[in-house]
Design an enzyme around this catalytic site. Structure first.
Site, short mmCIF file in Angstrom:
data_model
loop_
_atom_site.label_atom_id
_atom_site.label_comp_id
_atom_site.label_asym_id
_atom_site.label_seq_id
_atom_site.Cartn_x
_atom_site.Cartn_y
_atom_site.Cartn_z
N ARG A 64 8.21 70.83 -11.54
CA ARG A 64 8.56 69.45 -11.86
C ARG A 64 10.03 69.16 -11.56
O ARG A 64 10.40 68.07 -11.17
CB ARG A 64 8.25 69.14 -13.33
CG ARG A 64 8.40 67.67 -13.62
CD ARG A 64 8.17 67.21 -15.07
NE ARG A 64 7.42 68.06 -15.93
CZ ARG A 64 7.99 68.83 -16.87
NH1 ARG A 64 9.29 68.85 -17.03
NH2 ARG A 64 7.23 69.58 -17.62
N TYR A 117 18.02 43.34 -7.59
CA TYR A 117 16.62 43.51 -7.16
C TYR A 117 15.68 43.08 -8.28
O TYR A 117 15.82 43.52 -9.43
CB TYR A 117 16.47 44.99 -6.81
CG TYR A 117 15.13 45.42 -6.28
CD1 TYR A 117 14.66 44.93 -5.07
CD2 TYR A 117 14.37 46.35 -6.98
CE1 TYR A 117 13.43 45.35 -4.58
CE2 TYR A 117 13.15 46.78 -6.49
CZ TYR A 117 12.68 46.27 -5.30
OH TYR A 117 11.47 46.70 -4.82
N ASP A 189 23.27 49.72 -7.16
CA ASP A 189 22.13 49.96 -6.28
C ASP A 189 22.65 49.94 -4.85
O ASP A 189 23.13 48.91 -4.37
CB ASP A 189 21.08 48.85 -6.51
CG ASP A 189 19.81 49.05 -5.68
OD1 ASP A 189 19.91 49.61 -4.56
OD2 ASP A 189 18.74 48.64 -6.14
N LYS A 214 13.38 53.19 1.76
CA LYS A 214 13.82 52.26 2.80
C LYS A 214 14.39 53.05 4.00
O LYS A 214 13.65 53.67 4.72
CB LYS A 214 14.82 51.27 2.22
CG LYS A 214 14.31 50.57 0.94
CD LYS A 214 13.22 49.55 1.21
CE LYS A 214 12.49 49.07 -0.03
NZ LYS A 214 13.29 48.42 -1.06
C1 LIG Z 1 13.05 48.50 -2.46
C2 LIG Z 1 14.22 48.47 -3.32
C3 LIG Z 1 14.26 49.16 -4.53
C4 LIG Z 1 13.07 49.89 -5.09
O1 LIG Z 1 12.55 50.88 -4.30
P1 LIG Z 1 11.03 51.36 -4.46
O2 LIG Z 1 11.04 52.69 -3.83
O3 LIG Z 1 10.21 50.34 -3.78
O4 LIG Z 1 10.74 51.41 -5.92
C5 LIG Z 1 15.41 49.11 -5.28
N1 LIG Z 1 16.47 48.40 -4.87
C6 LIG Z 1 16.48 47.71 -3.73
C7 LIG Z 1 17.68 46.96 -3.34
C8 LIG Z 1 15.35 47.71 -2.92
O5 LIG Z 1 15.34 46.99 -1.81
#
Ligand SMILES: *Cc1c(COP(=O)(O)O)cnc(C)c1O
Length: 402
Positions: A64, A117, A189, A214
């Site tokens: 884990r 977000y 973020d 992403k």
């Molecule tokens: C897509 C995204 C997230 C979340 O990512 P996931 O893997 O889809 O949970 C967080 N912050 C931003 C700015 C994003 O574009």
């Protein structure tokens, strides 16, 4: 790999298997080490591992918490962000929830920039509020309002730059000064920058979160999040909470992320070059009233981007003067751009941002809120940019043509 090497070089060599006197022949690619159980050569070794873990060290003891494949990916995130500890989660939102659940307790308060977000607000409304944690959202450039929102209970300042709909850059240096002054933990973020083109920990942030889903993965085939932390104390805090909450990712996803990261520098350059050409094309259209892309010289925060960023990517938004029906017709007429959420993969994507989707952004103008202007977000992918522009042109002619 020496730290003095360029990041791009280090991204190619981190996570390869050793080839030395002991291992005379070795594979280049790291294997995906799938296991739940870890076995120990002796009880003494097990106890040594337990004691290392108790001291907050990353010692492998159970699936884990991740094994070698995960550890290699963590090293890559640390190189990208210049951080001290990295914790993986099964999605970007998982990384955000891990961070906030680690830092906030009942009665605490968080100040967030109002461009965050969307799912951050769901986390707030669904879980944080239920736990007695309050949040206040403020425009990320309104420092007076930000300071006014801070109370004795405020523990975290949470920001995102550039925002993922209007791509507005925030000044992380200025925000980190406010956080320091009020002894707040500054969490950002950094999915847009993914550590390659933007390094918030070097601009004063304490924790940088990346949705590896992403640009890190880059191929739209995995979900991943990472929390990168500065300092041993914060690292130990997230470590304990990650363990207690049970966040875990599969070795195969870590492996895909390691593979993705090798090509991230060239992918990002191509996304950025294509996006700039798309901006130039969009600026030639009669219906265009604003282009949101910090690397585009006409963007309101271009100077801040020049000061703080090392590159750009494929995300941009455009505001068209027109009706909702025209915006919908434009999106539906696109053939190469897929209609879909997300970004950071090879493919071009389009979203019509509904007015209610930006209603709480202080950076959005009245015209966007009332629907007189239509916001279209594009992720410019790795297709030939001439084809992308031709696709945009034909869709524009259909929807906005005379
Ligand atoms: C897509 C995204 C997230 C979340 O990512 P996931 O893997 O889809 O949970 C967080 N912050 C931003 C700015 C994003 O574009």
């Amino acid at each position: 790999m020496k730290k003095s090497h360029h990041l791009v070089t280090r991204l190619q060599h981190l996570g390869t298997l050793p080839c030395d006197a002991e291992h005379q022949v070795a594979a280049v690619a790291t294997p995906s080490i799938r296991t739940s159980t870890v076995r120990f050569h002796s009880l003494e070794q097990l106890e040594r591992t337990e004691s290392l873990r108790a001291q907050g060290e990353r010692a492998m003891s159970y699936g884990r918490m991740g094994l070698q494949t995960h550890a290699e990916l963590e090293q890559i995130f640390l190189a990208l962000e210049n951080g001290d500890r990295c914790f993986l989660a099964s999605s970007g939102v998982g990384a955000i929830s891990m961070t906030l659940l680690s830092l906030l307790s009942q009665g605490d308060h968080m100040v967030c920039t109002d461009n965050v977000y969307g799912p951050v607000r769901s986390l707030d409304e669904t879980i944080l509020q239920r736990m007695g944690i309050r949040s206040t959202y403020v425009g990320g450039h309104d420092y007076a309002a930000l300071e006014a929102a801070i109370t004795p209970d405020t523990k975290v300042l949470y920001a995102e730059s550039p925002g993922s709909l209007l791509l507005e850059m925030l000044d992380f240096r200025a925000l980190s000064e406010i956080a320091k002054k009020h002894k707040l933990i500054f969490v950002v973020d950094n999915t847009w920058g993914s550590g390659l083109i933007y390094t918030p920990l070097e601009l004063g942030a304490d924790i940088s979160i990346i949705a590896g889903t992403k640009y890190i993965g880059g191929h739209s085939d995995l979900m991943l999040g990472a929390v990168v932390v500065k300092g041993a104390e914060l690292g130990a805090r997230i470590d304990r909470n990650q363990y207690a909450l049970g966040y875990s990712i599969s070795a195969d996803d870590a492996w895909l992320a390691i593979r993705g990261v090798r090509t991230m520098p060239i992918r990002m350059q191509q996304h950025a070059a294509n996006a700039l050409k798309v901006c130039e094309f969009l600026s030639s259209l009669d219906a265009t009233v604003a282009i949101y892309h910090p690397a585009y010289p006409a963007d309101k925060h271009h100077a801040l981007w020049q000061r703080d960023c090392k590159g750009s990517n494929g995300l941009l938004s455009v505001a068209f003067k027109g009706s909702r029906e025209q915006a919908r017709a434009f999106v539906d007429a696109l053939a190469i751009f897929y209609i879909g959420y997300s970004w950071g993969g090879f493919e071009s994507l389009v979203q019509w941002v509904r007015p209610q989707g930006i209603a709480h952004h202080s950076y959005a103008t009245e015209a966007l809120h009332t629907g007189e202007h239509q916001l279209i977000r594009l992720h410019v992918g790795l297709e030939a940019v001439e084809d992308l522009i031709a696709d945009l042109q034909q869709a524009y002619d259909k929807a906005f043509g005379a």
